[in-house]
Design a protein around this motif. Structure first.
Motif, PDB file in Angstrom:
ATOM      1  N   ASN A   1       0.827  -1.217   0.000  1.00  0.00           N
ATOM      2  CA  ASN A   1       0.000   0.000   0.000  1.00  0.00           C
ATOM      3  C   ASN A   1       0.856   1.261   0.000  1.00  0.00           C
ATOM      4  OD1 ASN A   1      -1.494  -2.221   0.917  1.00  0.00           O
ATOM      5  ND2 ASN A   1      -2.828  -0.973   2.167  1.00  0.00           N
ATOM      6  N   ILE A   2       2.169   1.085   0.068  1.00  0.00           N
ATOM      7  CA  ILE A   2       3.071   2.229   0.221  1.00  0.00           C
ATOM      8  C   ILE A   2       3.853   2.454  -1.066  1.00  0.00           C
ATOM      9  CG2 ILE A   2       5.062   3.125   1.505  1.00  0.00           C
ATOM     10  CD1 ILE A   2       4.100   1.363   3.880  1.00  0.00           C
ATOM     11  N   GLN A   3       3.839   3.687  -1.530  1.00  0.00           N
ATOM     12  CA  GLN A   3       4.583   4.045  -2.736  1.00  0.00           C
ATOM     13  C   GLN A   3       5.543   5.178  -2.406  1.00  0.00           C
ATOM     14  OE1 GLN A   3       1.959   3.687  -6.054  1.00  0.00           O
ATOM     15  NE2 GLN A   3       3.236   4.987  -7.297  1.00  0.00           N
ATOM     16  N   LEU A   4       6.834   4.931  -2.636  1.00  0.00           N
ATOM     17  CA  LEU A   4       7.860   5.914  -2.309  1.00  0.00           C
ATOM     18  C   LEU A   4       8.338   6.664  -3.553  1.00  0.00           C
ATOM     19  CD1 LEU A   4      10.057   3.783   0.128  1.00  0.00           C
ATOM     20  CD2 LEU A   4       8.224   5.366   0.700  1.00  0.00           C
ATOM     21  N   ASN A   5       8.955   7.827  -3.318  1.00  0.00           N
ATOM     22  CA  ASN A   5       9.582   8.617  -4.389  1.00  0.00           C
ATOM     23  C   ASN A   5       8.704   8.782  -5.613  1.00  0.00           C
ATOM     24  OD1 ASN A   5      12.070   9.422  -3.286  1.00  0.00           O
ATOM     25  ND2 ASN A   5      12.758   7.302  -3.416  1.00  0.00           N
TER      26      ASN A   5
ATOM     27  N   SER B   1      12.793   3.399   2.444  1.00  0.00           N
ATOM     28  CA  SER B   1      12.255   2.041   2.346  1.00  0.00           C
ATOM     29  C   SER B   1      10.863   1.979   2.964  1.00  0.00           C
ATOM     30  CB  SER B   1      13.167   1.045   3.053  1.00  0.00           C
ATOM     31  OG  SER B   1      13.009   1.149   4.457  1.00  0.00           O
ATOM     32  N   VAL B   2      10.101   1.017   2.487  1.00  0.00           N
ATOM     33  CA  VAL B   2       8.757   0.779   2.995  1.00  0.00           C
ATOM     34  C   VAL B   2       8.822   0.405   4.482  1.00  0.00           C
ATOM     35  CG1 VAL B   2       6.800  -0.809   2.788  1.00  0.00           C
ATOM     36  CG2 VAL B   2       7.825   0.174   0.737  1.00  0.00           C
ATOM     37  N   ASP B   3       9.856  -0.356   4.867  1.00  0.00           N
ATOM     38  CA  ASP B   3       9.988  -0.763   6.266  1.00  0.00           C
ATOM     39  C   ASP B   3      10.143   0.440   7.198  1.00  0.00           C
ATOM     40  OD1 ASP B   3       9.713  -3.497   5.795  1.00  0.00           O
ATOM     41  OD2 ASP B   3      11.838  -3.708   5.299  1.00  0.00           O
ATOM     42  N   GLU B   4      10.837   1.483   6.728  1.00  0.00           N
ATOM     43  CA  GLU B   4      10.981   2.700   7.544  1.00  0.00           C
ATOM     44  C   GLU B   4       9.615   3.328   7.804  1.00  0.00           C
ATOM     45  OE1 GLU B   4      14.211   5.612   6.524  1.00  0.00           O
ATOM     46  OE2 GLU B   4      14.660   4.121   4.971  1.00  0.00           O
ATOM     47  N   ILE B   5       8.785   3.373   6.763  1.00  0.00           N
ATOM     48  CA  ILE B   5       7.435   3.947   6.891  1.00  0.00           C
ATOM     49  C   ILE B   5       6.621   3.124   7.890  1.00  0.00           C
ATOM     50  CG2 ILE B   5       5.264   4.468   5.676  1.00  0.00           C
ATOM     51  CD1 ILE B   5       7.417   6.208   4.476  1.00  0.00           C
ATOM     52  N   LEU B   6       6.612   1.811   7.708  1.00  0.00           N
ATOM     53  CA  LEU B   6       5.842   0.937   8.591  1.00  0.00           C
ATOM     54  C   LEU B   6       6.300   1.073  10.041  1.00  0.00           C
ATOM     55  CD1 LEU B   6       5.539  -2.282   6.392  1.00  0.00           C
ATOM     56  CD2 LEU B   6       3.714  -0.680   6.987  1.00  0.00           C
ATOM     57  N   ALA B   7       7.602   1.185  10.267  1.00  0.00           N
ATOM     58  CA  ALA B   7       8.135   1.296  11.625  1.00  0.00           C
ATOM     59  C   ALA B   7       7.615   2.551  12.322  1.00  0.00           C
ATOM     60  CB  ALA B   7       9.660   1.293  11.594  1.00  0.00           C
ATOM     61  N   ILE B   8       7.519   3.644  11.603  1.00  0.00           N
ATOM     62  CA  ILE B   8       7.041   4.905  12.198  1.00  0.00           C
ATOM     63  C   ILE B   8       5.585   4.768  12.621  1.00  0.00           C
ATOM     64  CG2 ILE B   8       6.539   7.353  11.728  1.00  0.00           C
ATOM     65  CD1 ILE B   8       9.094   7.204   9.833  1.00  0.00           C
TER      66      ILE B   8
END
Length: 145
Positions: free
Chosen positions: A10-14, A133-140
């Motif tokens: 569900n996460i799209q970066l840059n 990274s997607v993992d950084e977003i999820l961690a927050i």
């Protein structure tokens, strides 16, 4: 529930978008693709934006459907789109983070309060905007639950 509310897919970066309409459509397309909503929900997200801006301040917009869009929601979900260069939401409001929300019943109220907690801290916004990274977003977001 088939999906988790905020999954990696569900996460799209840059991302680069050229208008707030493109940005809202993109957040909606992720919700459609993941099976949270029917395609008609995207039009309701655009309609909501016409009524009231979903810009929340702090570079964040939270596009979501109108009151009458509920029949198009299959289950609660969130899409997250990072736009590091920003997109103009009008009146000089630049958005770098779009969090699309579809809420089944009143589940979205809990989702919104968690997002509000995360996004109320500038430090979190900076981390979300610069996340690689997607993992950084999820961690927050996991820190909130």
């Amino acid at each position: 529930m088939a999906n988790s509310i905020l999954a990696k897919d569900n996460i799209q970066l840059n991302t680069t978008v050229h208008s707030k309409e493109d940005a809202i459509r993109l957040t909606g397309k992720i919700l459609v693709k993941k099976g949270y909503v029917e395609p008609n929900y995207i039009e309701k997200m655009l309609e909501r934006e016409q009524l009231t801006s979903t810009y929340m301040g702090n570079f964040v917009a939270i596009p979501h459907g109108t009151e009458d869009s509920k029949p198009f929601v299959k289950e609660s979900g969130i899409s997250f789109v990072q736009v590091p260069q920003g997109v103009d939401f009008g009146a000089g409001n630049i958005v770098k983070l779009l969090i699309g929300i579809a809420g089944k019943d009143n589940e979205h109220l809990d989702i919104l309060s968690n997002i509000a907690i995360v996004c109320s801290e500038e430090e979190n916004i900076e981390k979300l905007v610069s996340a690689q990274s997607v993992d950084e977003i999820l961690a927050i977001f996991e820190d909130v639950n």
